[in-house]
Scaffold this active site. Structure first.
Site, PDB file in Angstrom:
ATOM      1  N   GLN A 172      -5.341  -1.850   9.351  1.00 32.54           N
ATOM      2  CA  GLN A 172      -5.069  -3.149   8.732  1.00 32.54           C
ATOM      3  C   GLN A 172      -5.658  -4.279   9.583  1.00 32.54           C
ATOM      4  O   GLN A 172      -5.364  -4.383  10.775  1.00 32.54           O
ATOM      5  CB  GLN A 172      -3.546  -3.333   8.555  1.00 32.54           C
ATOM      6  CG  GLN A 172      -3.153  -4.604   7.850  1.00 32.54           C
ATOM      7  CD  GLN A 172      -3.620  -4.646   6.384  1.00 32.54           C
ATOM      8  OE1 GLN A 172      -3.548  -3.657   5.656  1.00 32.54           O
ATOM      9  NE2 GLN A 172      -4.111  -5.787   5.958  1.00 32.54           N
ATOM     10  N   LYS A 230       0.843  -1.201   0.000  1.00 35.25           N
ATOM     11  CA  LYS A 230       0.000   0.000   0.000  1.00 35.25           C
ATOM     12  C   LYS A 230       0.877   1.249   0.000  1.00 35.25           C
ATOM     13  O   LYS A 230       0.598   2.216  -0.709  1.00 35.25           O
ATOM     14  CB  LYS A 230      -0.955  -0.026   1.205  1.00 35.25           C
ATOM     15  CG  LYS A 230      -2.069  -1.051   1.010  1.00 35.25           C
ATOM     16  CD  LYS A 230      -2.841  -1.389   2.271  1.00 35.25           C
ATOM     17  CE  LYS A 230      -3.762  -2.580   1.996  1.00 35.25           C
ATOM     18  NZ  LYS A 230      -4.468  -3.083   3.173  1.00 35.25           N
ATOM     19  N   ASP A 246     -11.696   2.239   3.526  1.00 33.82           N
ATOM     20  CA  ASP A 246     -12.011   0.818   3.364  1.00 33.82           C
ATOM     21  C   ASP A 246     -13.516   0.597   3.229  1.00 33.82           C
ATOM     22  O   ASP A 246     -13.956  -0.484   2.838  1.00 33.82           O
ATOM     23  CB  ASP A 246     -11.513   0.038   4.595  1.00 33.82           C
ATOM     24  CG  ASP A 246     -10.235  -0.712   4.309  1.00 33.82           C
ATOM     25  OD1 ASP A 246      -9.954  -0.970   3.116  1.00 33.82           O
ATOM     26  OD2 ASP A 246      -9.520  -1.042   5.261  1.00 33.82           O
TER      27      ASP A 246
END
Ligand code: NDP
Length: 281
Positions: A96, A52, A119
């Site tokens: 995460q 990322k 997200d």
């Protein structure tokens, strides 16, 4: 033999487009930035987070990885997220997953400001998706839909079967396909006669986490088979689909690696740029 839907080719193209868009945004005074919060030492998470960071660097946006020890308390984790909520350099925050067991994942995700939730896991954004409203779409399902549309695969009135009902892949993928007017079936570990469902699918999404689980006899000839799985077997990465035999039957198939995984990162960049635009800075 199926047409291979290459996530790599598409994501390379998107990277070039996003790089140009970032230059334009910066010229308008908008400076996108992504913060990734990584708790603990999970090796797969370390790789995802590194990728990322590389993606941000490639398209020219600011990125920060906040590494926290695995034994950090819930309060400290939420304090860290709050600081990022207030940080004007940060347009998008990603926690995460999975978090270590001692932490409350739902509470951590709920701490992220919905407008910085790249997200799409905040309940506000998930709720909007489930009620069919405009919102942040979770990256993996967004990538699946992007690939289907780019390949010109018809969706309206088609049978879509999603195997897997997680909040991060299965359920949002099903909602997106429903929004596109597919007739959607969601299957899971308690589904009876799974193959009877999968064999009806014009679009088959496999998000199970079991290597080569979807076999050729479970696939309708000509179907679009979207393999989300990332499984490590004898040092090799394989999907949830038994690739070679299924490719003989399917009309379209995504490879692993080089398929949906690549698109997930591109869609994360997309969501970060969109978040920066929404915040106007
Ligand atoms: P989860 O473990 O959260 O969910 C797996 C789902 O598969 C569950 O709903 C489970 O059912 C279902 N399942 C398990 N066994 C069976 C079975 N025998 N028959 C039918 N359904 C079954 O996984 P995720 O959704 O997070 O991830 C799925 C896969 O995708 C993993 O390999 C993961 O690594 C990968 N992944 C890839 C990404 C990418 O970018 N390409 C991004 C995210 C994930 P039940 O609910 O009943 O337990």
């Amino acid at each position: 033999m199926a047409i291979i839907l290459s996530g790599k080719e598409l994501s390379d193209r998107l990277t070039a487009e996003q790089t140009e868009r970032v230059k334009e945004l910066k010229a308008q005074g908008i400076h996108p930035g992504l913060a990734v919060v990584l708790v603990g030492e999970d090796p797969a998470s370390q790789i995802y987070v590194r990728n990322k960071g590389i993606a941000c660097e490639t398209i020219g946006i600011h990125s920060e990885t906040i590494r926290l020890p695995g034994d950090i308390g819930q309060e400290k984790l939420e304090e860290t997220i709050q600081k990022l909520n207030e940080d004007r350099k940060i347009s998008g925050i990603l926690v995460q997953l999975p978090l270590p067991r001692n932490l409350d994942e739902d509470a951590a995700l709920a701490t992220v400001l919905p407008e910085k939730d790249v997200d799409g896991f905040h309940l506000t954004n998930a709720g909007k998706l489930f009620s069919g409203r405009e919102t942040v779409i979770p990256c993996t399902p967004k990538g699946i839909l992007y690939m289907l549309k780019e390949a010109g695969i018809p969706l309206v009135g088609k049978e879509a079967v999603v195997v897997g009902r997680s909040n991060i892949v299965g359920k949002p993928a099903a909602m997106l396909l429903l929004k596109e007017h597919c007739t959607v079936t969601i299957c899971h570990s308690r589904t009876k006669n799974l193959a009877e469902h999968t064999r009806r699918a014009d679009i088959l999404v496999a998000a199970i986490g079991k290597p080569r689980f979807i076999t050729a006899d479970m696939v309708k000839p000509g179907a679009a088979v979207m393999d989300v799985g990332i499984n490590r077997v004898d040092g090799k990465v394989v999907g949830d689909v038994d690739y070679e035999p299924v490719a003989q039957v399917a009309g379209y198939i995504t490879p692993v690696p080089g398929g949906i995984g690549k698109m997930t990162i591109s869609m994360l960049m997309e969501n970060t740029l969109e978040a920066a635009c929404r915040q106007g800075r």
